[in-house]
Design an enzyme around this catalytic site. Structure first.
Site, PDB file in Angstrom:
ATOM      1  N   LYS A  70       0.841  -1.362   0.110  1.00  0.00           N
ATOM      2  CA  LYS A  70       0.010   0.059  -0.038  1.00  0.00           C
ATOM      3  C   LYS A  70       0.732   1.164   0.062  1.00  0.00           C
ATOM      4  O   LYS A  70       0.376   2.466  -0.709  1.00  0.00           O
ATOM      5  CB  LYS A  70      -0.915   0.069   1.243  1.00  0.00           C
ATOM      6  N   ASP A 106     -10.528   3.448   1.652  1.00  0.00           N
ATOM      7  CA  ASP A 106     -10.679   2.895   2.861  1.00  0.00           C
ATOM      8  C   ASP A 106     -11.611   3.938   3.535  1.00  0.00           C
ATOM      9  O   ASP A 106     -12.246   3.812   4.474  1.00  0.00           O
ATOM     10  CB  ASP A 106      -9.584   2.663   3.662  1.00  0.00           C
TER      11      ASP A 106
END
Ligand code: NAP
Length: 283
Positions: A70, A106
């Site tokens: 990520k 997210d």
């Protein structure tokens, strides 16, 4: 049916075999009647640069990115959306005619799931338990929604101070040890309690972070971002104490839904995604 015209999507991570994203996205693709397919692709950390070049060369419409890539993927992308830059992590890449753009969905996944319950974060006093990988998206979501106060309660305060400091130009975040008295004070005032620790996650389902329900504000909302089991010990105790609760399933489906919209331009049916997720979790 997969044909020569089918557009490719997927998720990269290492390991990746446990991922539920293919279940969720392929269910949403089928429901929307789109000619896409979504697969899980194992990518070792040392192969990340080549994998990103592969996404471009193979004309993938987009990918999800999970642990451990990520942060590392950011240097290989052409553009990073502001939210992802502030969080310092990309979980979604969109291929716009060869330009790879990194997003972090997210934040929206976390906030949209909460909003769907009718809870409005504006001006709320929040206590967050734990501050690891998921916490930056959660904190930025809260800041964007205009909460009035954030207290982070953890077992190791010095470790978390740099995180709080990194958001200090947006919000004054207090970090406390959850064995200290100020934790009870924070629980008393708290309107939203969020667990971002893995305490209570399968298979250690008897565990839970320390929460004194006698101290906790009786009208607090309790949000646990864990999604296995569907009701953690924390959520069970909260429900038994008459509190409103939410698990992490909506966050997981929600971050997928926002990524899906980025890639296809189509709003997926989030209920179909959540149902596919539930089914996959049970199997
Ligand atoms: P992480 O990076 O490992 O961070 C975990 C945090 O919890 C850290 O602050 C850590 O403290 C604390 N912690 C861990 N074990 C602890 C223990 N035994 N006692 C006290 N504190 C403990 O994990 P993460 O990636 O943020 O994920 C956390 C949870 O969120 C996981 O259950 C994950 O499945 C869930 N999650 C859900 C979603 C969703 O879409 N619903 C998305 C992301 C994550 P130390 O630093 O002191 O170890």
């Amino acid at each position: 049916m997969i044909t020569g015209k089918t557009k490719n999507l997927g998720v990269i991570g290492w390991p990746i075999a446990h991922s539920f994203s293919p279940n969720m996205h392929n269910a949403a693709i089928a429901e929307a009647g789109l000619d896409y397919t979504y697969m899980a692709m194992p990518v070792k950390p040392e192969d990340l640069k080549e994998a990103v070049a592969g996404v471009r060369a193979l004309g993938f419409k987009g990918i999800n990115v999970t642990i451990p890539h990520k942060q590392a993927i950011m240097e290989f992308l052409d553009e990073i959306h502001d939210d992802a830059r502030i969080i310092g992590a990309v979980n979604t890449v969109v291929n716009e005619d060869g330009r790879l753009i990194g997003y972090n969905t997210d934040i929206d996944g976390f906030i949209n799931a909460l909003k769907a319950t009718g809870f409005d974060c504006k001006d709320k006093k929040v206590v967050m338990l734990g501050a690891g990988g998921a916490a930056r998206a959660v904190i930025w979501g809260f800041i964007k929604e205009g909460i009035s106060r954030l207290t982070i309660a953890v077992r190791n305060v010095p470790k978390v101070l740099p995180l709080a400091e990194s958001f200090s130009s947006y919000l004054d975040i207090k970090v406390i040890n959850w064995i200290d008295k100020e934790y009870s004070d924070a629980l008393r005032e708290c309107e939203l309690l969020v667990n971002t620790t893995p305490l209570g996650m399968y298979p250690k389902i008897e565990a839970m972070p320390p929460v004194d329900f006698d101290a906790l504000n009786p009208s607090a909302f309790v949000y646990d971002i864990i999604y296995t089991p569907a009701e953690t010990m924390l959520l069970r105790k909260a429900r038994e104490n008459g509190l409103r609760t939410l698990n992490g399933e909506g966050m997981l489906a929600g971050q997928g839904a926002v990524a899906f919209k980025h890639w296809t331009g189509v709003e997926p049916d989030i209920n179909v995604m959540a149902e596919a997720l539930r089914k996959a979790l049970k199997s």
